[in-house]
Scaffold this active site. Structure first.
Site, mmCIF file in Angstrom:
data_model
loop_
_atom_site.group_PDB
_atom_site.id
_atom_site.type_symbol
_atom_site.label_atom_id
_atom_site.label_comp_id
_atom_site.label_asym_id
_atom_site.label_seq_id
_atom_site.Cartn_x
_atom_site.Cartn_y
_atom_site.Cartn_z
ATOM 1 N N GLY A 194 8.929 67.427 111.612
ATOM 2 C CA GLY A 194 8.142 67.658 112.835
ATOM 3 C C GLY A 194 6.769 68.168 112.494
ATOM 4 O O GLY A 194 6.291 68.022 111.362
ATOM 5 N N ASN A 195 6.085 68.730 113.479
ATOM 6 C CA ASN A 195 4.779 69.349 113.211
ATOM 7 C C ASN A 195 4.578 70.517 114.170
ATOM 8 O O ASN A 195 5.444 70.819 114.988
ATOM 9 C CB ASN A 195 3.658 68.304 113.303
ATOM 10 N N TYR A 196 3.430 71.154 114.062
ATOM 11 C CA TYR A 196 3.212 72.419 114.775
ATOM 12 C C TYR A 196 2.720 72.265 116.211
ATOM 13 O O TYR A 196 2.371 73.256 116.839
ATOM 14 C CB TYR A 196 2.186 73.262 114.004
ATOM 15 N N SER A 197 2.667 71.062 116.739
ATOM 16 C CA SER A 197 2.116 70.921 118.096
ATOM 17 C C SER A 197 2.979 71.674 119.116
ATOM 18 O O SER A 197 4.204 71.526 119.143
ATOM 19 C CB SER A 197 2.040 69.436 118.472
ATOM 20 N N ALA A 207 1.083 64.878 119.008
ATOM 21 C CA ALA A 207 0.996 64.762 117.549
ATOM 22 C C ALA A 207 2.244 63.996 117.108
ATOM 23 O O ALA A 207 3.321 64.575 116.942
ATOM 24 C CB ALA A 207 0.936 66.138 116.916
#
Ligand code: PMT
Length: 399
Positions: free
Chosen positions: A208-211, A276
């Site tokens: 995943g990512n930090y969005s 994102a």
């Protein structure tokens, strides 16, 4: 509607210049940032000290600041502005504007400005009635300027007739009404992607990512406040819309987001891709939890995810506005411009992870907006709600 708007207040040399002080105060009270540009004759009627104290900015009058040699860029001021208001506009300035006589900062700024221009003429009744003045005003109107008609009454000459500048409250109301009507999104279907995507490795792990979804949801809320019908296609986030009318379609992976975004885009007028999206996903998803004990650590082979923005760009119809984001760490402007072209976007909103307070998770963002016609505009660091408003202003201006 004027909160946060950048307004150039152009003041020329007429008695009504004293009313520009009240107009400036009204703009500032309404939350606008005002840059005064005054002609040399204007300074005979009202002092720059008063104007700069009220606006909180140095007043611009000459091409160069005499003691420092600093160059005042009419192009930069023109591009900074959301509106230019020339009040009072004398017969002489109106004539120069009509014919492009760029011999002072005010007229050069007018010629460079991309924003809507409001002109409040003020002069003696015979000057106003003269066919030359009337033809010049008609010319300005034909160029798309907004004329705030002068009123009849007692004039500086003590004659009575038409030529008094409209009252500051009327000028403020005209500018405000313009923004209100041009920035409304009533009747438009706005679709926004927001948040991250999660690409499953096994039932308990993902890429995943930090969005956080804050930027996308701020855009959705602002569009709803402007009267649009809004749906967010959202990855897994803990935020929710603050406007009651905003619908949310929840997805997890990029593939699910693609499917929902395609469906929603079919009927959209405006789509803003703020999510994102993970560029890669594991080629295989383990059906049960990958165990730590025993074997070697697994090697996870990745495959490319679909590019949702590019796919929508391919099927975009005329009348649809497609806006993307670019999250960059280097060569920001070049990369953003390249993404806009490749994905067939009408506009791209660049945010850089090199700017503190910008990007993932923060309540603020610092963006530059690039449009397909080659223009770009950098904004200050602001709360995401205000950034959302700037983005929608630009989208409304593009449509
Ligand atoms: O959610 P927040 O915490 O508030 O953070 C906001 C944000 C940083 C996520 C947001 O401002 C932002 O920049 N979103 C886009 C992030 C991104 O993926 O940028 P990109 O440069 O990799 O992608 C370019 C554009 O293509 C984006 O509009 C993206 O949504 C879209 N894209 C990218 C990859 C992909 N497979 N499909 C896409 O549609």
């Amino acid at each position: 509607m004027l909160k946060g708007k950048h307004i150039i207040l152009g003041i020329t040399g007429g008695i009504a210049a004293y009313k520009s002080v009240s107009l400036l105060r009204l703009f500032v009270k309404a939350g606008a940032e005002v840059q005064v540009v005054i002609t040399p004759a204007g300074k005979e009627f009202i002092t720059p000290v008063t104007l700069s104290a009220l606006s909180g900015r140095p007043v611009i009058s000459e091409f160069f600041t005499a003691n420092t040699g600093q160059w005042n860029s009419h192009v930069d001021i023109g591009l900074w502005a959301d509106a230019m208001v020339i009040a009072p506009a004398t017969a002489s300035t109106i004539a120069k504007m009509a014919c492009g006589v760029a011999d002072n900062m005010l007229v050069t700024t007018y010629l460079s400005a991309k924003a809507p221009v409001f002109v409040a003429p003020a002069m003696d009744l015979d000057m106003m009635a003269h066919p030359t003045t009337q033809r010049n005003i008609d010319l300005l109107r034909s160029y798309g300027n907004h004329i705030i008609d002068s009123r009849a009454g007692e004039l500086a000459s003590h004659l009575v007739g038409k030529g008094r500048m409209a009252e500051p409250e009327e000028i403020l109301a005209a500018v405000d009404a313009f923004f209100e009507s041009s920035l409304t999104m009533k009747g438009l279907k706005v679709r926004v992607t927001a948040g991250p995507t999660y690409e499953k490795i096994d039932p308990v792990r993902f890429i995943g990512n930090y969005s956080s979804g804050k930027m996308g949801y701020a855009i959705a809320d602002e569009a709803a406040r402007r009267g649009a019908d809004v749906t967010v296609v959202s990855g897994p986030v803990s935020v929710s819309p603050s406007e009651p009318g905003v619908k949310v379609v929840r997805v997890e992976s990029a593939r699910e987001m693609m499917e929902a975004a395609r469906r929603e885009f079919a009927e959209a007028d405006v789509a803003v891709m703020a999510a994102a999206v993970a560029d890669y996903a594991p080629a295989e998803q383990a059906q049960s939890k990958i165990k730590r004990e025993g074997a070697e650590p697994p090697v996870i082979r990745l495959v490319k995810n679909p590019d949702i923005a590019a796919a929508l760009g391919e099927v975009k119809r005329s009348g649809q506005t497609l806006v993307g984001f670019a999250l960059e760490t280097d060569h920001e402007m070049e990369n953003a411009a390249d993404k806009m072209r490749r994905k067939n976007l009408d506009m791209i909103v660049l945010n850089s992870l090199r700017d503190s307070g910008a990007g993932f998770g923060t309540d603020t963002n610092l963006v530059t907006m690039l449009t397909a016609d080659g223009r770009s505009k950098r904004y200050d660091l602001k709360p995401k709600r205000e950034v959302a408003s700037d983005i929608l202003d630009q989208i409304c201006a593009l449509r």
